[in-house]
Motif scaffolding. Sequence first.
Motif, PDB file in Angstrom:
ATOM      1  N   GLN A  13      -6.793  34.212 -73.096  1.00 49.86           N
ATOM      2  CA  GLN A  13      -5.861  34.474 -71.915  1.00 49.86           C
ATOM      3  C   GLN A  13      -5.069  33.082 -71.718  1.00 49.86           C
ATOM      4  N   PHE A  14      -5.563  31.727 -72.332  1.00 51.15           N
ATOM      5  CA  PHE A  14      -4.594  30.739 -72.378  1.00 51.15           C
ATOM      6  C   PHE A  14      -3.623  31.098 -73.289  1.00 51.15           C
ATOM      7  N   TRP A  17      -0.878  32.633 -71.444  1.00 51.38           N
ATOM      8  CA  TRP A  17      -0.399  31.776 -70.672  1.00 51.38           C
ATOM      9  C   TRP A  17       0.684  30.945 -71.460  1.00 51.38           C
ATOM     10  N   TRP A  20       4.322  32.325 -71.829  1.00 50.93           N
ATOM     11  CA  TRP A  20       5.227  32.351 -70.421  1.00 50.93           C
ATOM     12  C   TRP A  20       5.382  31.078 -69.582  1.00 50.93           C
ATOM     13  N   ALA A  21       4.323  30.299 -69.577  1.00 48.17           N
ATOM     14  CA  ALA A  21       4.109  29.310 -68.926  1.00 48.17           C
ATOM     15  C   ALA A  21       4.966  28.068 -69.214  1.00 48.17           C
ATOM     16  N   ASP A  93       2.634  25.842 -63.351  1.00 48.03           N
ATOM     17  CA  ASP A  93       2.394  27.407 -63.792  1.00 48.03           C
ATOM     18  C   ASP A  93       0.705  27.259 -64.403  1.00 48.03           C
ATOM     19  N   VAL A  94       0.463  26.266 -64.757  1.00 50.91           N
ATOM     20  CA  VAL A  94      -1.007  26.289 -65.169  1.00 50.91           C
ATOM     21  C   VAL A  94      -1.760  24.850 -64.898  1.00 50.91           C
ATOM     22  N   ARG A 119      -2.153  29.245 -62.745  1.00 47.80           N
ATOM     23  CA  ARG A 119      -3.529  29.523 -63.377  1.00 47.80           C
ATOM     24  C   ARG A 119      -4.255  28.354 -63.611  1.00 47.80           C
TER      25      ARG A 119
END
Length: 352
Positions: A13-14, A17, A20-21, A93-94, A119
């Motif tokens: 998942q990271f 991210w 796009w993050a 974003d994260v 996130r």
Amino acid sequence: MLNNFLSDEDVSQFRIWMDWADNFVITSHLSPDGDAAGAALAMLNYLRMKGKNAVVALPDGLPVFLKCLPSAGDIITFDRQPDRINELLDKADVICCLDYNAIGRVGGMATHLLYSKARKIMIDHHPFPGPFCDVTLSHPEASSTCEVMFHFLCALGEWEIVTRQIAECICAGMMTDTGGFTYNSNSSQLFFALSQLIDKGVDKDALYRRIFHSYSENRLRMTGYVLSEKMVVLRNCRAALITLTRKELDRFHSTKGDTEGIVNMPLQISGIVFSAFFREDAERGLIKISLRSVGDVPCNLLASEYFHGGGHRNASGGEFKGTMEECVKVFYQAIDDWSRSDDPSIRQIFDK
């Protein structure tokens, strides 16, 4: 050979991210120690190397002996710039939540962090992680969050591009959370990780001197006072207690980080298996609790049951709202309660 306790699935998942993050905020807990600082700065240097806009936002500042770490000067703190940090959390974003497992441990940052639409990923080694992150990588079996960070970067497939600066930050966290690899470090995997950090160019001995041998004269004099005047040895339960009031701290012109490691000192006494250190934090109106133990003596149980805290079996902490005298009274009550416990891990401090 590395036996990675993180899998590709854990970090997938990271990795998504990262595609796009752009904006990352890296957070850690109040009164950041070497593990918090090391993990945060390792992540900062990694994300910047990957071309991301990244910032480390902490509730308060580092002790002097950790300001030698790469990019430590770039840290911003909530106690000095609350509006800027709240804005960063809102626009992130994260958000990376490193070395803490409960939202309350970030102090005044908690509300904006919790309600940010970013996130969130937790990377930590404390037991019982709270449910406030989208991805939780919690490994209490690890010596430190920085050891988890090592596995994290390996699981991402990024170890080959890790720089000496990143490796030094990771080494600092592993080193400080194990007392220079003297406790909670009886693992071949930990020393394999250390070997990989050294291969990246980390001078472990020089780093140790910068962190552990950089205290002031006042700190040394305070240590002498603590050991001669303030340490109470409780032979009946193989424990020791040290207390320091704000007035005593001021007497020695104590600065942030000067009390680091004091709680471990009584464990050098033959037969002592449990140590408690209480420090008055007048600004926050409470007593800070630090507890240490050896073997399977569960100091974290005492922290959670009596001082609204927790942590690891051999290293834990908490807080007490009240005077030092009231706090000490609660501690003695806890010891008295323990004396009647049927739990063998507790009974052993009385059964010599």
